[in-house]
Design an enzyme around this catalytic site. Structure first.
Site, PDB file in Angstrom:
ATOM      1  N   LYS A 182     -26.113  23.567 -51.426  1.00 29.55           N
ATOM      2  CA  LYS A 182     -26.763  21.855 -52.604  1.00 29.55           C
ATOM      3  C   LYS A 182     -27.912  21.767 -50.872  1.00 29.55           C
ATOM      4  O   LYS A 182     -27.958  21.101 -50.138  1.00 29.55           O
ATOM      5  CB  LYS A 182     -25.433  20.995 -52.031  1.00 29.55           C
ATOM      6  CG  LYS A 182     -25.797  19.558 -52.357  1.00 29.55           C
ATOM      7  CD  LYS A 182     -26.120  18.884 -51.765  1.00 29.55           C
ATOM      8  CE  LYS A 182     -26.568  17.558 -52.283  1.00 29.55           C
ATOM      9  NZ  LYS A 182     -27.655  16.981 -51.577  1.00 29.55           N
ATOM     10  N   GLU A 256     -26.305  22.317 -37.543  1.00 30.18           N
ATOM     11  CA  GLU A 256     -28.203  21.999 -36.916  1.00 30.18           C
ATOM     12  C   GLU A 256     -28.360  20.922 -36.647  1.00 30.18           C
ATOM     13  O   GLU A 256     -28.792  20.822 -37.951  1.00 30.18           O
ATOM     14  CB  GLU A 256     -28.945  23.082 -37.306  1.00 30.18           C
ATOM     15  CG  GLU A 256     -28.627  24.612 -37.632  1.00 30.18           C
ATOM     16  CD  GLU A 256     -28.193  25.266 -36.241  1.00 30.18           C
ATOM     17  OE1 GLU A 256     -28.846  24.687 -35.065  1.00 30.18           O
ATOM     18  OE2 GLU A 256     -27.843  25.944 -35.585  1.00 30.18           O
ATOM     19  N   CYS A 290     -36.486  19.398 -36.608  1.00 30.72           N
ATOM     20  CA  CYS A 290     -35.596  19.051 -35.342  1.00 30.72           C
ATOM     21  C   CYS A 290     -36.047  19.431 -33.377  1.00 30.72           C
ATOM     22  O   CYS A 290     -35.791  19.509 -33.362  1.00 30.72           O
ATOM     23  CB  CYS A 290     -34.399  20.291 -36.091  1.00 30.72           C
ATOM     24  SG  CYS A 290     -35.146  21.576 -36.049  1.00 30.72           S
ATOM     25  N   GLU A 390     -33.768  10.586 -32.274  1.00 31.92           N
ATOM     26  CA  GLU A 390     -34.768  11.291 -33.236  1.00 31.92           C
ATOM     27  C   GLU A 390     -35.505  10.487 -33.703  1.00 31.92           C
ATOM     28  O   GLU A 390     -35.363   9.661 -34.385  1.00 31.92           O
ATOM     29  CB  GLU A 390     -34.073  12.456 -33.872  1.00 31.92           C
ATOM     30  CG  GLU A 390     -34.839  13.218 -34.555  1.00 31.92           C
ATOM     31  CD  GLU A 390     -33.886  14.273 -35.372  1.00 31.92           C
ATOM     32  OE1 GLU A 390     -33.020  13.720 -35.866  1.00 31.92           O
ATOM     33  OE2 GLU A 390     -34.498  14.838 -35.307  1.00 31.92           O
TER      34      GLU A 390
HETATM   35  P1  NDP Z   1     -29.270  13.653 -43.782  1.00 32.76           P
HETATM   36  O1  NDP Z   1     -29.456  14.686 -42.324  1.00 32.76           O
HETATM   37  O2  NDP Z   1     -28.401  12.115 -44.053  1.00 32.76           O
HETATM   38  O3  NDP Z   1     -28.496  14.118 -45.177  1.00 32.76           O
HETATM   39  C1  NDP Z   1     -28.708  13.929 -46.569  1.00 32.76           C
HETATM   40  C2  NDP Z   1     -27.336  15.441 -46.933  1.00 32.76           C
HETATM   41  O4  NDP Z   1     -26.543  15.311 -46.758  1.00 32.76           O
HETATM   42  C3  NDP Z   1     -28.260  15.336 -48.780  1.00 32.76           C
HETATM   43  O5  NDP Z   1     -27.852  16.493 -48.649  1.00 32.76           O
HETATM   44  C4  NDP Z   1     -26.634  14.357 -48.415  1.00 32.76           C
HETATM   45  O6  NDP Z   1     -25.949  14.831 -50.060  1.00 32.76           O
HETATM   46  C5  NDP Z   1     -25.402  15.418 -47.610  1.00 32.76           C
HETATM   47  N1  NDP Z   1     -24.562  14.293 -47.408  1.00 32.76           N
HETATM   48  C6  NDP Z   1     -24.617  12.808 -47.235  1.00 32.76           C
HETATM   49  N2  NDP Z   1     -22.870  12.968 -46.832  1.00 32.76           N
HETATM   50  C7  NDP Z   1     -22.169  13.623 -46.755  1.00 32.76           C
HETATM   51  C8  NDP Z   1     -20.987  14.053 -46.546  1.00 32.76           C
HETATM   52  N3  NDP Z   1     -20.250  13.055 -46.242  1.00 32.76           N
HETATM   53  N4  NDP Z   1     -20.594  15.264 -46.412  1.00 32.76           N
HETATM   54  C9  NDP Z   1     -21.554  16.245 -47.031  1.00 32.76           C
HETATM   55  N5  NDP Z   1     -22.621  15.529 -46.870  1.00 32.76           N
HETATM   56  C10 NDP Z   1     -23.513  14.539 -46.710  1.00 32.76           C
HETATM   57  O7  NDP Z   1     -30.648  13.727 -44.280  1.00 32.76           O
HETATM   58  P2  NDP Z   1     -31.832  12.665 -44.452  1.00 32.76           P
HETATM   59  O8  NDP Z   1     -32.545  12.907 -45.163  1.00 32.76           O
HETATM   60  O9  NDP Z   1     -31.061  11.259 -44.900  1.00 32.76           O
HETATM   61  O10 NDP Z   1     -32.198  11.836 -43.396  1.00 32.76           O
HETATM   62  C11 NDP Z   1     -31.923  11.191 -42.126  1.00 32.76           C
HETATM   63  C12 NDP Z   1     -32.777  11.315 -41.020  1.00 32.76           C
HETATM   64  O11 NDP Z   1     -31.965  12.423 -40.763  1.00 32.76           O
HETATM   65  C13 NDP Z   1     -33.768  11.449 -40.192  1.00 32.76           C
HETATM   66  O12 NDP Z   1     -34.339  10.607 -40.429  1.00 32.76           O
HETATM   67  C14 NDP Z   1     -33.388  12.934 -39.791  1.00 32.76           C
HETATM   68  O13 NDP Z   1     -33.683  12.020 -38.624  1.00 32.76           O
HETATM   69  C15 NDP Z   1     -32.891  13.688 -39.148  1.00 32.76           C
HETATM   70  N6  NDP Z   1     -32.649  14.665 -40.178  1.00 32.76           N
HETATM   71  C16 NDP Z   1     -32.830  15.819 -39.390  1.00 32.76           C
HETATM   72  C17 NDP Z   1     -33.103  17.472 -40.414  1.00 32.76           C
HETATM   73  C18 NDP Z   1     -33.107  18.242 -39.534  1.00 32.76           C
HETATM   74  O14 NDP Z   1     -33.321  19.301 -39.242  1.00 32.76           O
HETATM   75  N7  NDP Z   1     -32.471  18.275 -37.880  1.00 32.76           N
HETATM   76  C19 NDP Z   1     -33.479  17.151 -41.729  1.00 32.76           C
HETATM   77  C20 NDP Z   1     -33.446  16.054 -42.188  1.00 32.76           C
HETATM   78  C21 NDP Z   1     -33.368  14.541 -41.780  1.00 32.76           C
HETATM   79  P3  NDP Z   1     -25.022  13.402 -51.059  1.00 32.76           P
HETATM   80  O15 NDP Z   1     -25.814  12.621 -50.705  1.00 32.76           O
HETATM   81  O16 NDP Z   1     -25.152  14.045 -51.993  1.00 32.76           O
HETATM   82  O17 NDP Z   1     -23.397  13.553 -50.150  1.00 32.76           O
END
Ligand code: NDP
Length: 498
Positions: A182, A256, A290, A390
């Site tokens: 996904k 991660e 990250c 972050e």
């Molecule tokens: P998120 O980390 O919040 O993840 C969003 C993803 O998680 C979507 O694919 C969503 O799919 C899925 N998701 C949401 N809720 C659930 C759940 N309960 N169980 C399983 N999957 C779930 O990314 P964001 O885009 O919202 O980014 C927010 C913040 O995250 C950024 O500001 C940054 O700080 C951090 N981030 C960190 C990253 C890293 O590399 N460590 C990468 C990207 C973001 P769905 O809505 O279909 O459930």
């Protein structure tokens, strides 16, 4: 005005080897964050679509040839995927640029890096061993074997779409797992493209299935009883939700998550090298990374000199249209992320940090997209939110320290522990920091390099488990102990009947 021709591409999901829409025929669109035009159209998966995808992966695992092939056969197919990624590199790179906003030169590097990950994982397909125990006594020989964990749910973020998918999928496939992927709803294009390449390479139908969507797709996948392991990269907040669901269902989980990664600069450092790494560390991928080096801890005696030089270098960073070859920093991925950056900059100002550079949006001559200025704060103290949380944007916090112990204490003062670095010519200082900092990776006089051979992951709130390296196989395998009786059963529980 941009001179680049941009067109929208419609991509279906891939379930059981077939291109499919969603069961309810709903769609969503992705706009280029740099150009404000629609670049992708995708089916919005609902729980029923996720269910179909998991069933296909389950069948491929329980009944199909994939887990039953030899490692050598799987390796050949993974090598072939790497070739196909290279064949389509330019198309993949362009999709990454248009959906994520990252610069084209960087996207090309990431596609090449992704191909390298498939090649490395192919070597591991032939090196998943167990143990043999021949010292347990005359009457027993025992084998400890590694088996594929089963069906893996892979949830990937928008910041490095193909690269992060390639940090997970080929390693899972190498040991015989099947998967449902996904991708982030912001950047699904290259993952869907990759799934088609896997089929073209000859990986059997149903082994990898990709669902696109937002709002419920990720949680439907995580909570599906047909999934054995969830491998998630994203925010710590969502990582906790994933871990909670996995905990309730006793699924394996590999996470991660975020980071607030410090680079420590000592007075004896090669300052020119450190400076280059500092601006690279914070502005690479617009700070949406990250591994971003978002905290620079600088010894007080060189703090002023360093901050002047950091500002000077930061002014030289080319921010602009990510399709231009010279751009180093592209667009911010979406409005929500831009709002987050602005909120943190506001908090930095309110907390009394001194804004040396930036602190505002940037407008391009085209008038399109969302961009943010390279931003530098000094006078930051460890308790401020810009020092602890972050931001995921091009915002650097400079924090002064008095001695190495102080620097290590500050480095360890956040909930995260993904990566860290130290700049010094003193080997004792370097080793003391490398040992003292609680982080999954410590760089000494370098920053952010990664290799498929080296494990990657975090301490604390930065995650659970490790990706990459041969250690990556640990997450994707179960351990089974097989005991074999040698000769007659001599150790009787009840006495033998006369
Ligand atoms: P998120 O980390 O919040 O993840 C969003 C993803 O998680 C979507 O694919 C969503 O799919 C899925 N998701 C949401 N809720 C659930 C759940 N309960 N169980 C399983 N999957 C779930 O990314 P964001 O885009 O919202 O980014 C927010 C913040 O995250 C950024 O500001 C940054 O700080 C951090 N981030 C960190 C990253 C890293 O590399 N460590 C990468 C990207 C973001 P769905 O809505 O279909 O459930």
């Amino acid at each position: 005005m941009t001179t680049h021709q941009i067109t929208a591409v419609e991509r279906l999901m891939v379930i059981d080897g077939k291109d499919v829409g969603s069961a309810v025929d709903e769609w969503f669109e992705r706009e280029s964050p740099a150009h404000d035009v629609v670049v992708g159209r995708y089916p919005q998966a609902r729980a029923a679509d996720v269910d179909n995808a998991v069933r296909a992966a389950r069948r491929a695992f329980d009944e199909g040839p994939w887990p039953r092939m030899s490692g050598a056969e799987r390796a050949q197919l993974l090598y072939r995927v790497a070739e196909l990624i290279r064949r389509d590199a330019e198309q993949l790179a362009r999709t990454e640029v248009l959906e994520s906003g990252k610069p084209i030169s960087q996207a090309r590097d990431e596609i090449e890096g992704s191909a390298g990950l498939w090649e490395y994982a192919a070597t591991l397909a032939r090196h998943s061993y167990g143990d043999a125990h021949n010292q347990l006594g005359e009457d027993v020989l025992a084998l400890v074997v590694q088996e594929p964990v089963g069906v893996v749910g892979v949830i990937t973020p928008w910041n490095f779409p193909l690269l992060i998918a390639s940090q997970k999928l080929p390693f899972a496939l190498a040991v015989g797992c099947t998967a449902v992927v996904k991708p982030s709803e912001l950047t699904p294009g290259t993952t869907v493209h990759l799934t088609r390449l896997l089929l073209e390479a000859g990986i059997p139908e149903g082994v990898v299935n990709t669902v696109t969507g937002a709002g419920e797709t990720g949680s439907a996948l995580t909570s599906h009883p047909g999934i054995d392991l969830i491998s998630f990269t994203g925010s710590t907040a969502v990582g906790r939700l994933v871990a909670r669901t996995a905990g309730e269902q006793l699924k394996r989980v590999e996470l991660e998550l975020g980071g607030k990664n410090p680079q420590i600069v000592l007075p004896d450092a090669d300052l020119d090298a450190a400076l280059d790494a500092i601006v690279f560390g914070i502005y690479f991928n617009a700070g949406e990374c990250c591994n971003s080096g978002s905290r620079v801890l600088v010894h007080r005696v060189i703090a002023e000199e360093l901050q002047t030089a950091v500002v000077e270098r930061s002014r030289q960073v080319p921010v602009g249209d990510p399709l231009d070859e010279t751009t180093k920093v592209g667009a911010i991925v979406n409005q929500q992320q831009l709002d987050t950056i602005e909120r943190y900059v506001g908090e930095g100002n309110a907390d009394g940090a001194q804004l040396l550079l930036g602190g505002d949006r940037l407008s391009l001559p085209t008038g399109t997209g969302r961009f943010y200025q390279p931003t530098v704060f000094t006078g930051v103290t460890p308790e401020m939110s810009i020092a602890r949380e972050e931001i995921f944007g091009p915002v650097l916090s400079l924090i002064a320290f008095d001695d190495l112990d102080d620097a290590i204490r500050i480095a360890n003062s956040t909930m995260y522990g993904l990566s860290a670095g130290i700049w010094t010519r003193n080997i004792d200082a370097a080793l003391t920091a490398a040992r003292g900092i609680r982080a999954g990776t410590v760089w000494v006089n370098r920053w952010m390099d990664g290799y498929p051979e080296l494990p990657f992951g975090g301490y604390g709130a930065s995650g659970l488990g490790r990706e990459l390296g041969r250690q990556a196989l640990t997450a994707f395998t179960e351990t089974k102990t097989i005991q074999l009786q040698v000769g007659p059963r001599t150790a009787r529980w009840l006495p033998e009947e006369a």
